[in-house]
Write a protein that holds these residues in place. Structure first.
Motif, mmCIF file in Angstrom:
data_model
loop_
_atom_site.group_PDB
_atom_site.id
_atom_site.type_symbol
_atom_site.label_atom_id
_atom_site.label_comp_id
_atom_site.label_asym_id
_atom_site.label_seq_id
_atom_site.Cartn_x
_atom_site.Cartn_y
_atom_site.Cartn_z
ATOM 1 N N PHE A 12 0.817 -1.205 0.000
ATOM 2 C CA PHE A 12 0.000 0.000 0.000
ATOM 3 C C PHE A 12 0.859 1.268 0.000
ATOM 4 O O PHE A 12 0.329 2.370 -0.123
ATOM 5 N N GLU A 13 2.176 1.111 0.158
ATOM 6 C CA GLU A 13 3.067 2.267 0.135
ATOM 7 C C GLU A 13 3.307 2.685 -1.314
ATOM 8 O O GLU A 13 3.630 1.863 -2.158
ATOM 9 N N VAL A 14 3.134 3.962 -1.597
ATOM 10 C CA VAL A 14 3.245 4.483 -2.952
ATOM 11 C C VAL A 14 4.561 5.241 -3.104
ATOM 12 O O VAL A 14 4.902 6.074 -2.263
ATOM 13 N N GLU A 15 5.289 4.932 -4.166
ATOM 14 C CA GLU A 15 6.525 5.664 -4.450
ATOM 15 C C GLU A 15 6.168 7.020 -5.059
ATOM 16 O O GLU A 15 5.448 7.092 -6.056
ATOM 17 N N ASP A 16 6.654 8.088 -4.459
ATOM 18 C CA ASP A 16 6.314 9.438 -4.920
ATOM 19 C C ASP A 16 7.559 10.175 -5.398
ATOM 20 O O ASP A 16 7.867 11.271 -4.951
ATOM 21 N N GLU A 17 8.260 9.562 -6.339
ATOM 22 C CA GLU A 17 9.510 10.137 -6.838
ATOM 23 C C GLU A 17 9.232 11.387 -7.669
ATOM 24 O O GLU A 17 8.323 11.410 -8.506
ATOM 25 N N ILE A 18 10.012 12.428 -7.420
ATOM 26 C CA ILE A 18 9.953 13.646 -8.232
ATOM 27 C C ILE A 18 10.917 13.454 -9.397
ATOM 28 O O ILE A 18 12.134 13.362 -9.201
ATOM 29 N N MET A 19 10.377 13.384 -10.578
ATOM 30 C CA MET A 19 11.185 13.015 -11.739
ATOM 31 C C MET A 19 12.125 14.139 -12.149
ATOM 32 O O MET A 19 11.741 15.311 -12.147
ATOM 33 N N PRO A 20 13.375 13.782 -12.498
ATOM 34 C CA PRO A 20 14.273 14.784 -13.054
ATOM 35 C C PRO A 20 13.786 15.160 -14.447
ATOM 36 O O PRO A 20 13.027 14.396 -15.051
ATOM 37 N N PRO A 21 14.152 16.329 -14.987
ATOM 38 C CA PRO A 21 15.134 17.284 -14.450
ATOM 39 C C PRO A 21 14.519 18.376 -13.581
ATOM 40 O O PRO A 21 15.088 19.455 -13.466
ATOM 41 N N ASN A 22 13.334 18.129 -13.007
ATOM 42 C CA ASN A 22 12.699 19.155 -12.187
ATOM 43 C C ASN A 22 13.569 19.524 -10.993
ATOM 44 O O ASN A 22 14.113 18.644 -10.321
#
Length: 478
Positions: A12-22
């Protein structure tokens, strides 16, 4: 973490990666700072010492986290900018988050000068309603003799913390000559215009980490900037669990000489902080903790921060961390807090009470498995084995074998160890009956709620049947 049949809850844990190149910008704001400033009698409209305290904290952040390359702050707010190539926490937003200045200050200066001269806050707001920049400047000069442009730059422009290279002596050679290395040191800057390309492009460090700015930035509409913010609202009618973990607590426990495998005072400090969280945030209805970890359960229909995940996590993590520092002397009166602890956190959603209970069961099973292992490990180390020898000795052993090691080699009955070590700690609101005696001798029963800490088996159905109000479940009729 230990393996168990309840580990399915991790799905139930969601990966919330902020994608590069932001580029990643973390903005923090004081929660309830109006009250804090009143209680601590901050000078209005600007308290220089309070602002310098904020600046000092920002500098400490840049020193602690090399990936943070720039920060800007005013009042009770600070924004931290990460270098564009950062891999900090694998760019997971929830983890990163859990480690218009001039306009506001001009208004506040006018507002508080009007209040100080006798107007109520409501009257001051009415006087300033609809006024423009020039009119506020004229009001300050004509009524109070204040030239706004002559006020300290920290009040008018806010504060920037960036990094510069300095020479630092890292050690001395045998002949006494120093070994010098270049290192990056935070410096404080009060700039007229941080939106100017010259501010960024003339700093080689910022140029390298953030890239160049080809032109000056003019008037920016707030709506444009806000369009880059994403609303991380959590799904409604689900149980919100915020789990916080100590950052680098292995080192923290060594520096502060915590007793191994369990330091009772350190655990009680964690429990006291958890109690404070429940008392401060009424939507938190239950918490479970072990070692340097605590899970906080918010009620299913909670509208705390309109269910914005990042704000819920940061509010709980920052409050817990602050309480840990404030309460340190209460539990370690003879130990100095050598450096502040830090915790990270994340929010996970569970759709049903059964799955929520499986999550809590997983954490308690993990507590037992890890504590049994750690008890054996540290007893072996204290008896003379190296850490690697103790690890090799315990490799592949089962629960029964570990119990035999403790009994046969050290005379320890694992089941007789304190419940807090073996079962962790649960903090929750509990109904209590209070008796009150009147002058005529009559008595009356009055019920009230109090946060209690218990070290009990939360896996069994009996616990939840004894405390149906925690999850608002009706007790089963047998």
């Amino acid at each position: 973490m230990a393996n168990s049949k309840y580990e399915y809850v991790k799905s139930f844990e969601v990966e919330d990666e902020i994608m590069p190149p932001n580029l990643i910008v973390v903005r923090i704001d004081g929660r309830g700072f109006r009250r804090l400033s009143e209680v601590h009698e901050f000078e209005k409209p600007n308290d220089e010492r309070a602002l310098n305290l904020m600046n000092s904290c920002a500098a400490a952040v840049l020193e602690e986290y090399p990936d943070v390359v720039f920060s800007y702050g005013f009042s009770d707010e600070y924004s931290f900018v990460f270098k564009k190539t950062t891999k900090f926490y694998q760019r997971r937003a929830s983890k990163i988050v859990s480690l218009i200045s001039h306009i506001n200050n001009q208004y506040d200066t006018c507002f508080w000068m009007l209040v100080k001269c006798g107007k109520t806050e409501g009257e001051a707001q009415e006087v300033l309603k609809g006024t423009h920049k020039q009119e506020k400047n004229e009001l300050l000069f004509q009524q109070f003799g204040i030239n706004y442009k002559n006020l300290p730059s920290m009040f008018r422009q806010g504060s920037c913390v960036c990094k510069t290279q300095v020479e630092d002596i890292v050690k001395y050679r045998e002949n006494g000559t120093p070994v010098i290395r270049l290192r990056r040191k935070p410096i404080m800057v009060h700039s007229d215009n941080i939106a100017a390309s010259s501010f960024w492009n003339e700093d080689p460090f910022l140029l390298k980490e953030l890239g160049d700015f080809r032109e000056d930035i003019g008037n920016i509409k707030p709506e444009y900037v806000k369009s880059f913010q994403f609303e991380s609202k959590l799904m409604p009618l689900t149980w919100i669990v915020v789990r916080i973990d100590g950052c680098h607590f292995h080192r923290f426990s060594e520096v502060h000489e915590f007793e191994k495998p369990n330091d009772e005072q350190a655990l009680n400090l964690m429990n006291s902080c958890a109690v404070a969280v429940l008392e401060e945030f009424k939507d938190v209805i239950f918490s479970y903790g072990v070692s340097d970890e605590y899970s906080f359960v918010l009620k299913k229909d909670s509208q705390f921060y309109q269910r914005r995940g990042s704000e819920i996590v940061t509010a709980l993590v920052s409050f817990f961390t602050a309480m840990y520092v404030m309460k340190w002397k209460e539990f370690f009166p003879k130990k100095e807090l050598k450096y502040p602890p830090s915790f990270d956190g994340r929010a996970v959603l569970y759709p049903t009470s059964d799955i929520l209970r499986d999550y809590l069961t997983w954490r308690q099973v993990d507590c037992h498995i890890n504590n049994q292992y750690n008890t054996c490990f540290w007893m072996l180390v204290k008896s003379g084995k190296s850490k690697s020898e103790a690890q090799a000795y315990l490799k592949g052993t089962q629960a029964r074998e570990k119990n035999e090691v403790l009994v046969q080699q050290f005379g320890i009955d694992y089941n007789a160890l304190p419940l807090m070590f073996r079962q962790g700690s649960s903090a929750f609101w509990n109904e209590e009956e209070k008796s009150r005696m009147y002058e005529n001798g009559a008595s009356a029963e009055k019920s009230g709620k109090k946060v209690v800490v218990e070290h009990c088996n939360i896996i069994e159905q009996s616990f939840w049947e004894a405390h149906p109000n925690i999850l608002n479940e009706k007790p089963q009729i047998v």
